[in-house]
Write a protein that holds these residues in place. Structure first.
Motif, mmCIF file in Angstrom:
data_model
loop_
_atom_site.group_PDB
_atom_site.id
_atom_site.type_symbol
_atom_site.label_atom_id
_atom_site.label_comp_id
_atom_site.label_asym_id
_atom_site.label_seq_id
_atom_site.Cartn_x
_atom_site.Cartn_y
_atom_site.Cartn_z
ATOM 1 N N LEU B 366 -1.098 -0.484 -8.675
ATOM 2 C CA LEU B 366 -1.600 0.636 -7.866
ATOM 3 C C LEU B 366 -1.477 0.340 -6.367
ATOM 4 O O LEU B 366 -1.074 1.200 -5.577
ATOM 5 C CB LEU B 366 -3.058 0.925 -8.232
ATOM 6 N N LEU B 367 -1.785 -0.911 -5.988
ATOM 7 C CA LEU B 367 -1.708 -1.277 -4.572
ATOM 8 C C LEU B 367 -0.265 -1.279 -4.067
ATOM 9 O O LEU B 367 0.028 -0.782 -2.981
ATOM 10 C CB LEU B 367 -2.331 -2.660 -4.339
ATOM 11 N N GLY B 370 0.909 2.179 -3.734
ATOM 12 C CA GLY B 370 0.330 2.811 -2.550
ATOM 13 C C GLY B 370 1.091 2.416 -1.303
ATOM 14 O O GLY B 370 1.350 3.239 -0.422
ATOM 15 N N LYS B 373 4.348 4.402 -1.502
ATOM 16 C CA LYS B 373 4.237 5.853 -1.567
ATOM 17 C C LYS B 373 3.846 6.495 -0.241
ATOM 18 O O LYS B 373 4.117 7.664 -0.018
ATOM 19 C CB LYS B 373 3.260 6.256 -2.670
ATOM 20 N N GLU B 374 3.248 5.698 0.629
ATOM 21 C CA GLU B 374 2.906 6.232 1.942
ATOM 22 C C GLU B 374 4.136 6.889 2.576
ATOM 23 O O GLU B 374 4.041 7.952 3.192
ATOM 24 C CB GLU B 374 2.397 5.084 2.819
ATOM 25 N N ASP B 377 5.973 9.742 -0.120
ATOM 26 C CA ASP B 377 5.305 11.045 -0.144
ATOM 27 C C ASP B 377 5.678 11.924 1.042
ATOM 28 O O ASP B 377 5.356 13.109 1.060
ATOM 29 C CB ASP B 377 3.785 10.858 -0.226
#
Lengths: 240, 402
Positions: B366-367, B370, B373-374, B377
């Protein structure tokens, strides 16, 4: 039968002893407050209960719902019904709060929930914590104020519905209005058979979350235990 | 006409000299293994039956390079943009191009960029007339392991607004490419450039982007890569007139022994301009990334706002990342900052997630997600997300930490 029983707990970090023979028993439905000066070991106790890997337990036992808590991983403790509200909740970049909450919810319940059902549940709990919907779309705690972070912690408590919630200085950094929201959230969320361990510096929070027992933690041990009036006495006279 | 410029560029190449390991801008590149292949021939475009499989559904128009040669027959070009082979463009836009090239060659410090000017295949020229709004897919196909040197010259009239997405197709292993993109943004014009350098692991890929921004112009570059045997991006942007702005972002997701290197120069040459750079790399396996960036603020460039950030997430014991941000400021009324991090996953963040019921592997994934994905996205084009998420998964799968 205790929900959690801590026996003669000794723990250290980087070789430095912090807890030195701590004993504590909490029954189902009870609220216990732990007070004490800075450095007494309050947050250490909370972190050890949640399973923080930096602390070493050198002696003692912890039994939670009949299981040896110290043998369990942090995620196993959470799945068993233990929740700690962090004093300093972490910011997680690039992960939306909603995604985080749903991932955690699914992991804890070990069942799938549809997006729509989860959104309904989340909206209901966010309303309870007076949080705007945008806090679901933002990255976890990123750019949240101190009060918003604490609300987000209690929101997690609302979603996960633990048997034992440990609130580690949940009142620190909160103004009086934010504290009332957080406290009323905690009170409304609690089942009659679930328990609370409230760790706090100040008596203030205990005006809103009424404890059955107040313990004074000092030098790594519980030095005194009393009822709610003990908190008032400490407020007036200090820990010395 | 164009052969004169090739000769001048050749001369400039010799003046600059071949890259040497001790030079700052090449210090992290594995130059000892570097051998550029022989130049590709222009004959291969005909061998491609169809390019439909490589098209992006979101774009009606596509500009195609095969082995570095612009192919007007394979391309489907929008009517509202002028798109010409570069040699033809010299007939109508000769004066503009000569001015541009004179300045560019004089200022060029980068051997690879100068080499492209000398050796490029059939280049493409795009002119966006004032107020035009257009989108274009640029498709770069390499059919062999010969060196392809695609070149794109693009100039925008006042208030023109162009979105460009570039993708790369390698039909053989050991593909080799040295690309150059040269942009001139007229007053109030806007370019959004999305580069999807998802490459064959055996490829050697260099690309240079050069840009000059006039008053009120805005350039946004978002560059993704999963790296290659050698992959280097060189950016040089001149904020030449007041109130122009630049956003320069990149994400490298590197598995196995892939590499990705960034060299970025942002030149604030006028007052009231803004630049933001953010480059990230997630590294697994034995991969290697480097970032070397400079913000240069000239004495005249008062009220500059310039930011530069480089974050690297190292997910294995053998991966490595070098980072060297620089600021050179000669004006006194400036807001500027630079920062760089090379980190592993945070133990505190992992504990937070695990205390919420996620297993260690779920928390790490997940980290790392993240982190990537910053920037992922930020993409609004749906068909590009799947290949990027796949590249991210490859990094996670290859991560020692997971």
């Amino acid at each position: 039968m205790y929900l959690i029983e801590i026996k003669n707990l000794h723990a250290s970090i980087d070789g430095k002893p912090i807890l030195k023979g701590l004993n504590l028993q909490v029954r189902k439905g009870e609220i216990h407050a732990i007070m004490g000066p800075n450095g007494a070991g309050k947050s250490t106790l909370a972190k050890i209960l949640a399973g923080h890997p930096a602390y070493t337990v050198t002696e003692g036992e912890i039994w939670f719902k009949g299981q040896d808590l110290l043998s369990l991983q942090p995620e196993e403790r959470a799945a068993l019904g233990l929740f700690m509200s962090f004093q300093y909740p972490l910011e997680i970049a690039g992960v939306t709060n909603r995604h985080f909450l749903k991932t955690a919810f699914t992991a804890l319940r070990k069942t799938k929930i549809s997006e729509a059902d989860f959104d309904t549940l989340l909206a209901e709990k966010m309303a309870l914590m007076e949080m705007r919907a945008e806090f679901g779309d933002r990255s976890v705690n990123e750019g949240f104020s101190g009060g918003e972070k604490k609300r987000n912690e209690i929101l997690q408590m609302a979603l996960f519905d633990p048997d034992l919630a440990i609130l580690d200085e949940t009142d620190s950094g909160l103004d009086i209005d934010a504290m009332k929201v957080v406290a009323s959230g905690v009170n409304r969320l609690r089942r009659p058979d679930s328990s609370l361990l409230v760790i706090t510096h100040y008596q203030r929070l205990l005006d809103y979350i009424r404890p059955d027992f107040v313990h004074v933690l000092f030098d790594g041990r519980i030095q005194r235990t009393g009822d709610a009036t003990l908190a008032l006495e400490l407020e007036a006279k200090g820990y010395a | 006409m164009i052969h004169v410029w090739r000769e001048k560029a050749q001369k400039r190449c010799l003046e600059i000299g071949e890259p040497k390991p001790k030079q700052e801008r090449f210090q992290y590149l594995p130059l000892t293994h570097l051998k550029l292949a022989a130049k590709a021939s222009p004959e291969n475009a005909g061998t491609l039956a169809s390019i439909e499989a490589y098209r992006l559904p979101e774009f009606a128009h596509c500009l195609v390079f095969v082995d570095g040669y612009f192919s007007p027959t394979l391309s489907s070009l929008p009517k509202d943009l002028v798109c010409l082979p570069l040699d033809q463009a010299f007939q109508s836009y000769g004066l503009f191009l000569q001015n541009r090239w004179t300045k560019a060659l004089k200022e060029e410090q980068d051997w690879f960029s100068a080499l492209n000017a000398a050796e490029h295949g059939r280049g493409a020229f795009i002119y966006a007339p004032p107020n035009v709004k257009a989108g274009l897919h640029i498709l770069n196909i390499l059919t062999s392991d010969a060196l392809g040197s695609p070149r794109l010259e693009m100039t925008l009239g006042k208030q023109a607004d162009v979105t460009l997405v570039q993708t790369h197709v390698h039909l053989q292993s050991n593909a080799c490419s040295n690309q150059a993109i040269d942009l001139t943004l007229g007053e109030g014009s806007k370019v959004r450039w999305l580069d999807m350098a998802l490459l064959d692991p055996s490829a050697t890929s260099f690309w240079s982007a050069r840009a000059t921004l006039k008053r009120d112009a805005r350039l946004e570059i978002l560059a993704f890569t999963d790296g290659a045997a050698v992959m280097r991006s060189s950016f040089s942007v001149e904020l030449a007139e007041e109130n122009s702005s630049l956003s320069l972002q990149g994400l490298a997701m590197l598995a196995d022994s892939r590499q990705a290197h960034v060299h970025a120069l942002v030149d604030h040459a006028a007052p009231n301009c803004t630049s933001r750079q953010h480059f990230k790399a997630a590294l697994a396996g034995t991969s290697h990334s480097s970032f070397e960036g400079k913000i240069f603020v000239r004495p005249i460039a008062q009220k500059t706002m310039a930011y530069q950030l480089n974050n690297n997430l190292v997910l294995s014991d053998e991966a490595r990342s070098n980072s060297k941000p620089n600021l050179e400021i000669f004006a006194d009324d400036v807001k500027a900052s630079h920062g760089s991090t090379v980190t592993q996953l945070s133990a505190e963040e992992l504990f937070y997630l695990r205390s919420r019921g996620l297993t260690e592997i779920e928390a790490k994934s997940l980290l790392a997600n993240g982190f990537c994905k910053e920037l992922i996205d930020a993409i609004e084009i749906p068909s590009l997300r799947a290949p990027l998420l796949a590249a991210m998964k490859r990094v996670l799968a290859n991560s020692h930490a997971l």
